[in-house]
Structures are given as structure tokens and as C-alpha cells.
Scaffold this motif. Structure first.
Motif, PDB file in Angstrom:
ATOM      1  N   PHE A  37       0.802  -1.215   0.000  1.00 22.06           N
ATOM      2  CA  PHE A  37       0.000   0.000   0.000  1.00 22.06           C
ATOM      3  C   PHE A  37       0.844   1.279   0.000  1.00 22.06           C
ATOM      4  CE2 PHE A  37      -3.172  -3.042   1.064  1.00 22.06           C
ATOM      5  CZ  PHE A  37      -4.398  -2.488   0.756  1.00 22.06           C
ATOM      6  N   TYR A  38       2.063   1.197   0.517  1.00 17.84           N
ATOM      7  CA  TYR A  38       2.862   2.421   0.652  1.00 17.84           C
ATOM      8  C   TYR A  38       4.281   2.305   0.082  1.00 17.84           C
ATOM      9  CZ  TYR A  38      -0.902   3.438   3.919  1.00 17.84           C
ATOM     10  OH  TYR A  38      -2.142   3.638   4.488  1.00 17.84           O
ATOM     11  N   ILE A 216       0.816   1.394 -11.350  1.00 22.70           N
ATOM     12  CA  ILE A 216       0.385   1.923 -10.044  1.00 22.70           C
ATOM     13  C   ILE A 216       1.445   2.815  -9.399  1.00 22.70           C
ATOM     14  CG2 ILE A 216      -1.190   0.011  -9.565  1.00 22.70           C
ATOM     15  CD1 ILE A 216       0.982  -1.190  -7.791  1.00 22.70           C
ATOM     16  N   ALA A 217       2.520   3.102 -10.133  1.00 19.81           N
ATOM     17  CA  ALA A 217       3.588   3.944  -9.590  1.00 19.81           C
ATOM     18  C   ALA A 217       3.091   5.306  -9.097  1.00 19.81           C
ATOM     19  CB  ALA A 217       4.691   4.128 -10.635  1.00 19.81           C
ATOM     20  N   PRO A 218       2.119   5.944  -9.800  1.00 21.80           N
ATOM     21  CA  PRO A 218       1.646   7.270  -9.339  1.00 21.80           C
ATOM     22  C   PRO A 218       0.989   7.254  -7.947  1.00 21.80           C
ATOM     23  CG  PRO A 218       1.042   6.917 -11.636  1.00 21.80           C
ATOM     24  CD  PRO A 218       1.550   5.608 -11.121  1.00 21.80           C
ATOM     25  N   LEU A 219       0.634   6.055  -7.443  1.00 18.72           N
ATOM     26  CA  LEU A 219      -0.023   5.971  -6.134  1.00 18.72           C
ATOM     27  C   LEU A 219       0.961   6.023  -4.963  1.00 18.72           C
ATOM     28  CD1 LEU A 219      -2.667   3.174  -6.862  1.00 18.72           C
ATOM     29  CD2 LEU A 219      -3.090   5.618  -6.643  1.00 18.72           C
ATOM     30  N   TYR A 220       2.249   6.005  -5.269  1.00 19.47           N
ATOM     31  CA  TYR A 220       3.252   5.959  -4.203  1.00 19.47           C
ATOM     32  C   TYR A 220       4.114   7.225  -4.201  1.00 19.47           C
ATOM     33  CZ  TYR A 220       1.991   1.018  -4.382  1.00 19.47           C
ATOM     34  OH  TYR A 220       1.299  -0.166  -4.394  1.00 19.47           O
ATOM     35  N   LEU A 228      -5.229   8.115  -0.876  1.00 21.19           N
ATOM     36  CA  LEU A 228      -6.105   7.181  -1.580  1.00 21.19           C
ATOM     37  C   LEU A 228      -5.905   5.747  -1.081  1.00 21.19           C
ATOM     38  CD1 LEU A 228      -8.178   6.703  -3.827  1.00 21.19           C
ATOM     39  CD2 LEU A 228      -6.271   6.459  -5.434  1.00 21.19           C
ATOM     40  N   MET A 229      -4.653   5.356  -0.933  1.00 14.86           N
ATOM     41  CA  MET A 229      -4.368   4.002  -0.468  1.00 14.86           C
ATOM     42  C   MET A 229      -4.818   3.808   0.984  1.00 14.86           C
ATOM     43  SD  MET A 229      -3.215   2.411  -3.043  1.00 14.86           S
ATOM     44  CE  MET A 229      -2.230   0.976  -2.669  1.00 14.86           C
ATOM     45  N   GLY A 231      -7.353   5.345   2.372  1.00 19.97           N
ATOM     46  CA  GLY A 231      -8.813   5.227   2.304  1.00 19.97           C
ATOM     47  C   GLY A 231      -9.231   3.828   1.892  1.00 19.97           C
ATOM     48  N   CYS A 232      -8.521   3.272   0.909  1.00 19.44           N
ATOM     49  CA  CYS A 232      -8.817   1.904   0.461  1.00 19.44           C
ATOM     50  C   CYS A 232      -8.568   0.897   1.581  1.00 19.44           C
ATOM     51  CB  CYS A 232      -7.957   1.553  -0.753  1.00 19.44           C
ATOM     52  SG  CYS A 232      -8.387   2.457  -2.254  1.00 19.44           S
ATOM     53  N   LEU A 233      -7.507   1.122   2.363  1.00 19.70           N
ATOM     54  CA  LEU A 233      -7.174   0.220   3.457  1.00 19.70           C
ATOM     55  C   LEU A 233      -8.252   0.255   4.541  1.00 19.70           C
ATOM     56  CD1 LEU A 233      -5.071  -1.726   4.618  1.00 19.70           C
ATOM     57  CD2 LEU A 233      -3.928   0.235   5.664  1.00 19.70           C
ATOM     58  N   ILE A 234      -8.748   1.450   4.849  1.00 18.65           N
ATOM     59  CA  ILE A 234      -9.813   1.589   5.855  1.00 18.65           C
ATOM     60  C   ILE A 234     -11.088   0.898   5.375  1.00 18.65           C
ATOM     61  CG2 ILE A 234     -11.339   3.233   7.002  1.00 18.65           C
ATOM     62  CD1 ILE A 234      -8.959   5.201   6.993  1.00 18.65           C
ATOM     63  N   ALA A 235     -11.429   1.110   4.083  1.00 20.62           N
ATOM     64  CA  ALA A 235     -12.617   0.463   3.516  1.00 20.62           C
ATOM     65  C   ALA A 235     -12.456  -1.054   3.514  1.00 20.62           C
ATOM     66  CB  ALA A 235     -12.849   0.970   2.095  1.00 20.62           C
ATOM     67  N   TYR A 236     -11.253  -1.508   3.248  1.00 21.25           N
ATOM     68  CA  TYR A 236     -10.932  -2.937   3.240  1.00 21.25           C
ATOM     69  C   TYR A 236     -11.202  -3.558   4.613  1.00 21.25           C
ATOM     70  CZ  TYR A 236      -7.844  -7.051   2.687  1.00 21.25           C
ATOM     71  OH  TYR A 236      -7.328  -8.325   2.640  1.00 21.25           O
ATOM     72  N   GLY A 237     -10.712  -2.909   5.658  1.00 19.19           N
ATOM     73  CA  GLY A 237     -10.940  -3.397   7.021  1.00 19.19           C
ATOM     74  C   GLY A 237     -12.411  -3.388   7.397  1.00 19.19           C
TER      75      GLY A 237
END
Length: 251
Positions: A37-38, A216-220, A228-229, A231-237
Motif C-alpha cells: 500500500f505504501y 500503479i507507480a503514481p499511487l506511491y 487514496l491508499m 482510504g482503500c485500506l480503511i474500507a478494506y478493514g
């Protein structure tokens, strides 16, 4: 004494094992999330949230397994008490004899054996049976045991039929266990699907990370991507918790 100490040490080690396994899993999960994720060692900071979250899920699952095992042992214990009463033993003698029989059935792995042994020791020291049994019921925190303790207290005062009351309680527990087993069988497929779905997002992200790094390089390495990542991690949990609540059916 040495044998008794060894048994206690084995039980303590067995009790700590699930916690150690859960902590190890949580640490591994934290490292995986930090990488996927990071892509930064600083991502391990999410362990502040991930580790307690995972430990809570593991604790709840282990407690459910422990309670089911305890309930099964208690049902067996009651049936042993009934059998002893039918042979002409007094209730005090039946409780003691049933402890010995339960030890043969479950060896030293029974969850209830320490509490049952403590109860019988109290009775042996002239503590009122109904009081000792109620303390035992409160210690193991089983609703069925507490109900039976109340029945024994009432029967002691009014001279009721112990065997009949205990047998009826055991039958109710057996029915409850049968229903739980049927529900467990019905929801087994859904539980497996939930586990697959829970690990699928991480699997997909790992696949993309390995095969299409540039995608996915722009996400890091930037604030927008990190947000964004996260937020996705929180939604995942949240979705994992929601999925578990959907398939949980209390009887």
C-alpha cells in the motif's frame, strides 16, 4: 507436585500459543500492507491500527471456539453426573466421580477440569454444594451452567429430582449444539468464500505490483496516493468486519 506443575505449565503455554500466532500474523500483515500500500518502511506505522485490529478479530474467533468446546465439555459433564446419580450416588459423590470420568474422556486438555476440581475441593472442605456449584458456574461464565446452579439450589431447598433436572438441561444444550453444528455446516462455504474475498484485494495488488509496476507507480510517494491508499485500506478493514457480521448467526 512436579506432575501437577508440569500440567499447569503446559496449559499456560497452550493458552499463550494462540496469542503468539495472532501477533506473528499481525506483524506479517503489517509488513505486507506497508510494502503493497505504501512501498515504504514508514508504512509499518499502520501496524498501530492493523495489529490491534487483527488481534481483536483473532481473539473473538478463539473465544467462540473456546466457548463451543466448553459447552460441549459441560454437556458431557452433566451426562456423567446423571449417570452417577442413576447408580445411586449422592450429588456430592456424583460431582466428584464425574470429574474423574471427564478426565478420562479429555485427558488434561479439558477447559473445565481446573474449575471442576476447584469446586469439588470446596465441597470437600464443607462448602455448601449449591454455593460451590454457583461459584463454578460464574467462573466459567456459561449461561447453561448458571441456570443449572439455580436449579440445584432450588432442588436442594425443595428436594427436587436432580437427575431429571440435569438430564433436561443436558438435552437442551445438546439440541443447541446440534443447531449450531447445522448452521456451521451450512455457512462453511460462505466462510471459505469470505476468507478468499478477504485476501483477494491484497493478492490482486501484489500481482499488479509485480507485473505492472509503472501502472500503479503514481499511487506511491505523494500525498494524494498515500491518502487514496489509506482510504482503500480503511474500507478494506470495514468490509472484512461487515462480512464476518453477516455470516455470524447466534443461537
Amino acid at each position: 507436585m512436579g506432575k501437577g506443575r508440569k500440567i499447569i505449565e503446559n496449559r499456560q503455554a497452550t493458552g499463550k500459543r494462540p496469542l503468539l500466532i495472532a501477533v506473528s500474523q499481525a506483524v506479517v500483515l503489517t509488513v505486507v500492507i506497508a510494502f503493497l500500500f505504501y512501498k515504504s518502511v514508514y508504512g509499518c506505522i499502520v501496524g498501530i491500527v492493523v495489529i490491534p485490529f487483527w488481534l481483536k478479530l483473532s481473539k473473538k474467533e478463539n473465544e467462540a471456539k473456546r466457548k463451543n468446546k466448553m459447552l460441549l465439555e459441560f454437556k458431557e459433564y452433566m451426562m456423567l453426573i446423571v449417570a452417577s446419580l442413576q447408580t445411586g450416588y449422592s450429588l456430592e459423590k456424583a460431582l466428584k466421580q464425574s470429574e474423574l470420568e471427564l478426565k478420562k474422556l479429555y485427558s488434561q486438555d479439558a477447559i473445565l477440569l481446573p474449575s471442576i476440581h476447584a469446586m469439588n475441593q470446596k465441597i470437600g472442605m464443607n462448602v455448601q454444594l449449591e454455593k460451590a456449584f454457583m461459584e463454578f458456574a460464574n467462573a466459567i461464565n456459561l449461561e447453561e451452567a448458571i441456570s443449572l446452579g439455580e436449579i440445584i439450589s432450588f432442588a436442594k431447598r425443595s428436594g427436587g429430582d436432580y437427575g431429571k433436572n440435569i438430564r433436561e438441561t443436558a438435552m437442551k444444550i445438546e439440541t443447541n449444539l446440534s443447531v449450531k453444528q447445522e448452521i456451521e455446516t451450512i455457512t462453511t462455504e460462505k466462510r471459505l468464500e469470505l476468507k478468499v474475498m478477504s485476501f483477494m484485494p491484497i493478492g490482486i495488488l501484489a500481482y499488479i505490483t509485480i507485473t505492472s509496476k509503472s501502472f500503479i507507480a503514481p499511487l506511491y510517494g505523494n500525498l494524494i496516493g498515500i491518502s487514496l491508499m489509506s482510504g482503500c485500506l480503511i474500507a478494506y478493514g470495514f468490509l472484512i468486519i461487515l462480512g464476518k457480521k453477516i455470516i455470524e448467526i447466534d443461537v
